[in-house]
Design a protein around this motif. Structure first.
Motif, mmCIF file in Angstrom:
data_model
loop_
_atom_site.group_PDB
_atom_site.id
_atom_site.type_symbol
_atom_site.label_atom_id
_atom_site.label_comp_id
_atom_site.label_asym_id
_atom_site.label_seq_id
_atom_site.Cartn_x
_atom_site.Cartn_y
_atom_site.Cartn_z
ATOM 1 N N GLU A 169 123.339 74.521 98.639
ATOM 2 C CA GLU A 169 123.934 73.737 99.716
ATOM 3 C C GLU A 169 123.267 74.123 101.028
ATOM 4 O O GLU A 169 122.873 75.265 101.222
ATOM 5 C CB GLU A 169 125.437 73.981 99.779
ATOM 6 C CG GLU A 169 126.188 73.557 98.534
ATOM 7 C CD GLU A 169 126.094 72.074 98.241
ATOM 8 O OE1 GLU A 169 126.031 71.272 99.190
ATOM 9 O OE2 GLU A 169 126.072 71.723 97.050
ATOM 10 N N ARG A 170 123.169 73.187 101.934
ATOM 11 C CA ARG A 170 122.428 73.420 103.169
ATOM 12 C C ARG A 170 123.283 73.962 104.305
ATOM 13 O O ARG A 170 122.792 74.665 105.177
ATOM 14 C CB ARG A 170 121.780 72.107 103.611
ATOM 15 C CG ARG A 170 120.739 71.634 102.623
ATOM 16 C CD ARG A 170 120.220 70.280 102.965
ATOM 17 N NE ARG A 170 119.574 70.288 104.268
ATOM 18 C CZ ARG A 170 118.824 69.307 104.721
ATOM 19 N NH1 ARG A 170 118.606 68.255 103.983
ATOM 20 N NH2 ARG A 170 118.287 69.376 105.908
ATOM 21 N N GLU A 171 124.550 73.617 104.330
ATOM 22 C CA GLU A 171 125.391 73.955 105.486
ATOM 23 C C GLU A 171 125.501 75.469 105.681
ATOM 24 O O GLU A 171 125.630 76.227 104.734
ATOM 25 C CB GLU A 171 126.780 73.356 105.316
ATOM 26 C CG GLU A 171 127.614 73.454 106.560
ATOM 27 C CD GLU A 171 128.900 72.667 106.472
ATOM 28 O OE1 GLU A 171 129.678 72.751 107.429
ATOM 29 O OE2 GLU A 171 129.137 71.990 105.464
ATOM 30 N N SER A 198 122.768 68.154 109.085
ATOM 31 C CA SER A 198 123.434 68.732 107.921
ATOM 32 C C SER A 198 124.057 70.091 108.237
ATOM 33 O O SER A 198 124.459 70.804 107.324
ATOM 34 C CB SER A 198 122.420 68.904 106.781
ATOM 35 O OG SER A 198 121.886 67.669 106.409
ATOM 36 N N ASP A 207 122.579 72.746 109.161
ATOM 37 C CA ASP A 207 121.781 73.748 108.459
ATOM 38 C C ASP A 207 120.767 74.439 109.358
ATOM 39 O O ASP A 207 119.953 75.221 108.888
ATOM 40 C CB ASP A 207 121.059 73.108 107.278
ATOM 41 C CG ASP A 207 120.101 72.012 107.704
ATOM 42 O OD1 ASP A 207 120.202 71.535 108.846
ATOM 43 O OD2 ASP A 207 119.252 71.622 106.882
#
Length: 167
Positions: A76-78, A104, A106
């Motif tokens: 996941e990017r967050e 995102s 991120d």
């Protein structure tokens, strides 16, 4: 004759321009800090921890992906927001949560704040948390600093140099 007046006029204009630059380079006097004051700058750009751990793709997920997009792990990017607190002589002078940048969420969390403080000796405590999964703070630093008038102390975060840096 006309040419002489042209040269004289040009010299007069250049002289006025030079005089204006000379006057405004010294006046009005600029003082970035009032007398007897120092400054603390809190400045960092840091990527918080990922909110979710990486995990292997399921067979269904891999089947839906194009062949060139099939990776072994799904991450996941967050990222987590970065929380910072700065205490000066026992009082909290800065408490801020810097959200991650990017669509995102991120990207890096960034913060830049200036704090004007009286010159002299101060006890500084900095607490830093870059992971939502950790209660409390992931990094802490306390120090006694002596600030001269017009001195600037920078508080930064650098993981390569051990975390919180006072310079």
């Amino acid at each position: 004759m006309r040419r002489v007046f042209g040269w004289m006029g040009q010299a007069l204009l250049y002289g006025c321009f030079a005089a204006a630059i000379g006057v405004f380079s010294r006046w009005p006097a600029y003082h970035p800090l009032p007398a007897g004051m120092a400054q603390i700058k809190v400045s960092f750009m840091h990527h918080g921890a990922r909110l979710a751990d990486c995990r292997p793709h399921t067979a269904e997920e891999l089947a839906r992906l194009a062949p060139n997009m099939r990776g072994a792990m799904k991450c996941e990017r967050e990222r987590s927001p970065v929380h910072i607190e700065v205490d000066l002589d026992g009082q909290t002078v800065l408490s801020h949560a810097a959200a991650p940048s990017g669509l995102s969420r991120d990207g890096a969390s960034t913060l830049y704040r200036r704090l004007d403080v009286p010159a002299g000796e101060h006890r500084i405590a900095v607490r830093f948390n870059d992971s939502q999964s950790v209660q409390g703070y992931t990094h802490q630093r306390e120090a006694v600093v002596s600030l001269a008038p017009a001195q600037v102390l920078v508080i930064d975060f650098n993981a390569d140099r051990g975390g919180i840096v006072l310079q």
